[in-house]
Design an enzyme around this catalytic site. Structure first.
Site, short mmCIF file in Angstrom:
data_model
loop_
_atom_site.label_atom_id
_atom_site.label_comp_id
_atom_site.label_asym_id
_atom_site.label_seq_id
_atom_site.Cartn_x
_atom_site.Cartn_y
_atom_site.Cartn_z
N THR A 170 36.43 -14.52 70.01
CA THR A 170 35.19 -13.79 70.24
C THR A 170 34.21 -14.62 71.07
O THR A 170 33.54 -14.09 71.96
CB THR A 170 34.55 -13.35 68.91
OG1 THR A 170 35.50 -12.60 68.16
CG2 THR A 170 33.32 -12.48 69.14
N CYS A 171 34.15 -15.92 70.82
CA CYS A 171 33.24 -16.78 71.59
C CYS A 171 33.68 -16.86 73.05
O CYS A 171 32.84 -16.84 73.95
CB CYS A 171 33.18 -18.17 70.97
SG CYS A 171 32.40 -18.19 69.34
N THR A 172 34.97 -16.94 73.29
CA THR A 172 35.48 -16.96 74.66
C THR A 172 35.19 -15.64 75.35
O THR A 172 34.74 -15.61 76.50
CB THR A 172 36.98 -17.27 74.68
OG1 THR A 172 37.20 -18.54 74.07
CG2 THR A 172 37.52 -17.28 76.10
#
Length: 155
Positions: free
Chosen positions: A46-48
């Site tokens: 999700t962060c990527t």
């Protein structure tokens, strides 16, 4: 830790980004909006996705008069690797001790995972948007861009 709310002045901060650049909120005041997005950790799915969504919309933010800054607790080396691997055109700040998170009132989810929160700070220095959602990525970018564009039209 009280969260910074929309309409309040943003905490004035100074930090050294992973690329060695000193980043000061004061440097942008009066000229540009600042999109400051806090995320849990480099490299997670999700962060990527979120970082790449900011990358893909980066030129839109620049055209609307905004600078984008990402913040997590990862080390400078990990940030630089993450930025290089994903071709991120914006700076990443390592908040190892949580100073920036505390300043902005960004806590942890269930006491474990740092929250995903995006702030838009207007050129006058006030928070114009604060959006928190841990498991979504694109919506942070969409909401921030909408606010930045509305601020650009108002000037």
């Amino acid at each position: 830790m009280p969260a910074v709310e929309v309409g309040q002045p943003a905490p004035r901060f100074e930090a050294v980004a992973a690329n060695g650049e000193t980043v000061r909120l004061a440097d942008y005041l009066g000229e540009r909006s600042v999109v400051l997005f806090f995320y849990p950790m480099d490299g997670t799915s999700t962060c990527t996705k979120e970082a790449c969504a900011f990358r893909d919309a980066y030129e839109d933010f620049v055209e609307a008069g905004a600078v984008v800054i990402g913040v997590s607790g990862d080390s400078d080396a990990r940030h630089q690797s993450f930025a290089d691997r994903n071709r991120l055109p914006f700076v990443l700040i390592s908040d190892r001790d949580g100073t920036l998170r505390k300043m902005f009132g960004v806590s942890n989810t269930l006491g474990l995972i740092p929250k995903r929160v995006t702030f838009v700070i207007g050129p006058e220095g006030n928070v114009r948007m604060a959006f928190s959602a841990v498991w979504v990525a694109d919506e942070h970018v969409e909401r921030a861009l909408e606010v930045v564009r509305s601020l650009a039209k108002a000037t």
